[in-house]
Scaffold this active site. Structure first.
Site, short mmCIF file in Angstrom:
data_model
loop_
_atom_site.label_atom_id
_atom_site.label_comp_id
_atom_site.label_asym_id
_atom_site.label_seq_id
_atom_site.Cartn_x
_atom_site.Cartn_y
_atom_site.Cartn_z
CG ASP A 135 66.52 11.73 38.08
OD1 ASP A 135 66.51 12.09 39.22
OD2 ASP A 135 66.73 10.38 37.61
C1 BGC Z 1 67.91 9.65 40.69
C2 BGC Z 1 66.60 9.61 41.23
C3 BGC Z 1 66.52 10.21 42.66
C4 BGC Z 1 67.09 11.88 42.41
C5 BGC Z 1 67.16 12.47 43.82
C6 BGC Z 1 68.81 11.18 40.66
O1 BGC Z 1 70.02 11.13 40.52
O2 BGC Z 1 68.11 9.19 39.41
O3 BGC Z 1 66.47 8.12 41.11
O4 BGC Z 1 65.51 10.18 43.16
O5 BGC Z 1 68.68 11.65 42.05
O6 BGC Z 1 68.01 12.15 44.64
#
Ligand code: BGC
Length: 750
Positions: A288
């Site tokens: 993530d």
């Molecule tokens: C979120 C994810 C997301 C990623 C990219 C993160 O902060 O938890 O779900 O896909 O950002 O934007």
């Protein structure tokens, strides 16, 4: 770090491979052969590049770590993928830079396409309330078609986290509290995104996220720790991930949380043992945003180097925005801290997907401005968004039968801060593309109703209040407008960014003075309809108890206004049912339908005596899982099972009669629950095991059939083995988890 070629042994293999008859044969090399050939040519830095994902900054959901010369890095082969780059022409431009790199390995472009791309569908939690798997799949299919035409190869969706805590702002992104339904929806969404097969230019790679247990953050605080039993993990939180895998999910994303003390990004147990080992996942695990680097803050790694070591060892293949792999992984291999084989495996996974997507044949195949134009302006997509939105609206109360709106109404007052809003119908995860005027692209609730009613009905407007703040100065005008009307509709709720990532709320009440506005309108004596717009279950007891008519309209997307008008007027009969319990108070959280009976079951009302409950509040939710009304009514009768004892792999055939006993054609979501009465571990009071959505004309009756097999009777037993245990079961058929209409018993014999 200066690129350096990999060991001599590796080079020797490469020379052999190039000189081998295979390489010179007329038959084209297979994909695995091409991957190996490529891998052997790569320097360590280039390998790490394939495992590095940068953000194009647009829509960033965390701190952007890389501040250097992005294009130069791409040219140097140090970037395998980018997120937050979108549009056929932008993606093409970046890809052109990648094509200037030594090995010309195309990049993967990714984006959070959560509920639609240009055409915004209802938030996932709202879509889930449709219980309509085909429609949910279609929604994802359309999102993929638009995204893929806009140069994207990969969406970071679906979020398949089970969520039982509406304080957590990300409940909006999932399918709710139930594992069985959540698994079905996870499957449908992956199928929708990935279409017929990866490599088609209307398919994007799906991402099952966030692996794992992110939805169980303590206190509903985003990014918080998770502490749970193995049983809970396997029984409740992992199955939707398995379903996503079974549907072919090309990628998984790990999660921010620590699980039982180990950050998920560094969890070998989750990523290598379960996902890649036991489940045999061959796709990419992406971190993530910054989650690898965050292991330093967790106190699990000393620095970024330690975090990179922990993550690659644990099985995280790609580093999204931590800058941990980029700066450290090559050196870790050179220092013999990370076996080269781990990098080989991770790089192979990335290259394989690039091959599957056809990017080595044509790196620009997703970046076609003409296809983009057509896909992003397809009226069929808007119609589907409208259908999906109507299917997502939950009728919570219609006790005065004010809905569908009578055709005799001369004047309607449409009041509230959400009535003329645009972005507030989209929510925080909607993709908002530059150049699109969302004030016209999103159909406001006002426009939707006004267009539908035409000139025959006078529609009056007053804002009444803002969403937040304590300004009551608009009440007087709202009351004046109400006074002139035969009926009042008031639209209140959350602003677009009050649910979503990092949007945990300790209070789930209507923000600002909106509830007061509703009270004032109710006191005016006019027939009142309340529309509640939100990204999560809100707590609104006074409204639930006093206002006769309530529709939960979530955040419904581009076609919100039209869909709400469809339902208000009765063009569409609402059929949605909640997939998450709505608490009466934040103090009840977590509250979910499939809890245990306990040794001292509490009353549904206020508790007294030594039983499980609250002495100051009822034990039941305000609205239970599976609940939602229709303009018509349904009668359930004649439950039959074809045997009362099951042996071995016998199947139990279940049937009952469902009759539309009301005056409108409508759809009912019938729900089948089971209770395993005695087992080696205690089992929930009821568990959803099947459902069907049935459409009936007024007066029409249908025989509904279900089948129970051994699988449906199985659970993780005391030894954590998936098995069914002989004994008594109760079978329940209902209109919600709290509205069981038919019951019977059967036995599984040894
Ligand atoms: C979120 C994810 C997301 C990623 C990219 C993160 O902060 O938890 O779900 O896909 O950002 O934007």
């Amino acid at each position: 770090m200066k690129p350096f070629p990999i060991s001599n042994a590796r080079s020797a293999i490469l020379l052999l491979a190039l000189a081998s008859p295979l390489a010179s044969a007329a038959t084209a090399p297979s994909v695995p052969e091409r991957i190996e050939t490529l891998l052997r040519q790569m320097t360590l830095d280039e390998m790490v590049g394939q495992l590095t994902q940068y953000s194009g900054n647009w829509n960033a959901t965390g701190p952007v770590m890389f501040k250097g010369n992005l294009k130069q890095d791409i040219r140097d082969g140090r970037v395998g993928s980018m997120l937050n780059v979108h549009g056929a022409s932008s993606t093409r431009q970046y890809q052109e830079v990648a094509m200037q790199s030594r090995l010309k390995i195309p990049m993967l472009f990714a984006q959070d396409v959560i509920h639609g791309y240009k055409t915004t569908f209802p938030i996932p939690l709202a879509e889930a309330a449709s219980w309509d798997l085909a429609a949910i799949e279609r929604s994802a299919r359309i999102a993929a078609t638009e995204a893929a035409a806009s140069g994207l190869h990969w969406t970071f969706a679906p979020m398949v986290d089970i969520a039982r805590d509406p304080r957590w702002g990300r409940v909006m992104e999932g399918a709710g509290e139930d594992t069985y339904l959540g698994s079905k929806i996870a499957f449908a969404r992956v199928k929708g995104f990935q279409g017929r097969q990866l490599g088609d230019t209307d398919a994007v790679m799906a991402t099952a996220k966030h692996f794992a247990a992110y939805g169980a953050a303590v206190g509903g605080r985003d990014y918080n720790s998770v502490d749970m039993s193995e049983r809970m993990l396997w029984e409740t939180y992992l199955p939707p991930f398995k379903a996503a895998l079974d549907a072919g999910a090309a990628t998984f994303m790990n999660s921010f949380n620590d699980l039982n003390g180990i950050p998920a990004s560094g969890s070998k147990y989750l990523q290598r043992d379960i996902l890649k080992g036991q489940w045999g996942f061959t796709g990419i695990v992406v971190s993530d945003w910054g989650s690898i680097g965050e292991m330093v803050a967790h106190g699990y790694a000393r620095d970024n180097r330690g975090a990179a070591l922990a993550a690659i060892t644990a099985g995280s293949d790609m580093d999204m925005e931590s800058n941990a792999y980029r700066g450290n992984l090559a050196q870790l291999v050179a220092d013999n801290k990370v076996p080269l084989a781990l990098l080989d495996d991770a790089v192979r996974r990335v290259l394989r997907k690039k091959f599957e997507l056809g990017l080595f044949d044509d790196p620009y195949r997703f970046s076609d401005p003409q296809r983009e134009q057509t896909a992003l302006n397809n009226p069929v997509h808007r119609q589907a968004a409208r259908d999906m939105a109507t299917k997502s609206i939950v009728l919570l109360k219609n006790s005065a039968k004010l809905l569908p709106l009578s055709k005799d109404l001369k004047t309607i007052a449409f009041i509230g801060p959400l009535v003329q809003a645009h972005k507030d119908n989209l929510g925080g995860w909607a993709v908002t593309l530059p150049g699109v005027d969302y004030s016209t692209f999103v159909v406001s609730q006002w426009d939707g109703l006004k267009n539908r009613l035409g000139s025959g009905t006078r529609l009056l407007y007053a804002k009444g209040s803002e969403i937040e703040g304590d300004d009551r100065s608009g009440f007087a005008q709202a009351l004046e407008v109400a006074r002139q009307a035969d009926l009042v509709i008031v639209s209140v709720g959350e602003r677009w960014n009050m649910s979503g990532e990092a949007r945990s709320r300790a209070s789930l009440r209507l923000p600002g003075v909106q509830e007061e506005l509703v009270k004032a309108l109710q006191a005016s004596g006019k027939p009142l309809v309340v529309l509640l717009n939100a990204g999560r279950p809100l707590v609104f007891n006074w409204i639930a108890e006093n206002v006769p008519t309530i529709l939960y309209t979530w955040w419904l997307g581009s076609e919100a206004g039209n869909a709400i008008a469809d339902v208000l007027t009765g063009d569409v009969n609402p059929s949605a049912k909640l997939t998450i319990s709505f608490p009466r108070s934040e103090g009840q959280i977590p509250i979910y339908y499939n809890s245990f009976n306990t040794g001292r079951p509490g009353p549904s009302g206020v508790s007294s005596g030594y039983v499980s409950g609250y002495i100051d509040l009822a034990g039941t939710p305000q609205y239970p899982f599976g609940f939602g009304l229709s303009y018509t009514e349904f009668a359930y009768s004649d439950l039959k099972i074809d045997k009362s004892q099951l042996r071995g792999n016998d199947r139990l055939n279940v049937s009952f009669q469902l009759r539309n006993s009301g005056n409108y054609a409508g759809e009912e979501v019938v729900q089948l629950y089971l209770r395993d009465k005695t087992a080696s571990v205690v089992r929930p009071l009821r568990e959803l095991k099947d459902f069907a959505k049935i459409r009936l004309e007024p007066g029409q009756t249908r025989t509904v059939q279900f089948q129970i097999d051994r699988e449906k009777l199985s659970f993780y037993n005391a030894q954590l083995q998936w098995a069914a245990e002989p004994g008594d079961f109760e079978l329940m058929v209902g209109a919600s988890a709290a509205d069981i209409r038919l019951r019977t018993n059967f036995e599984l014999t040894p």
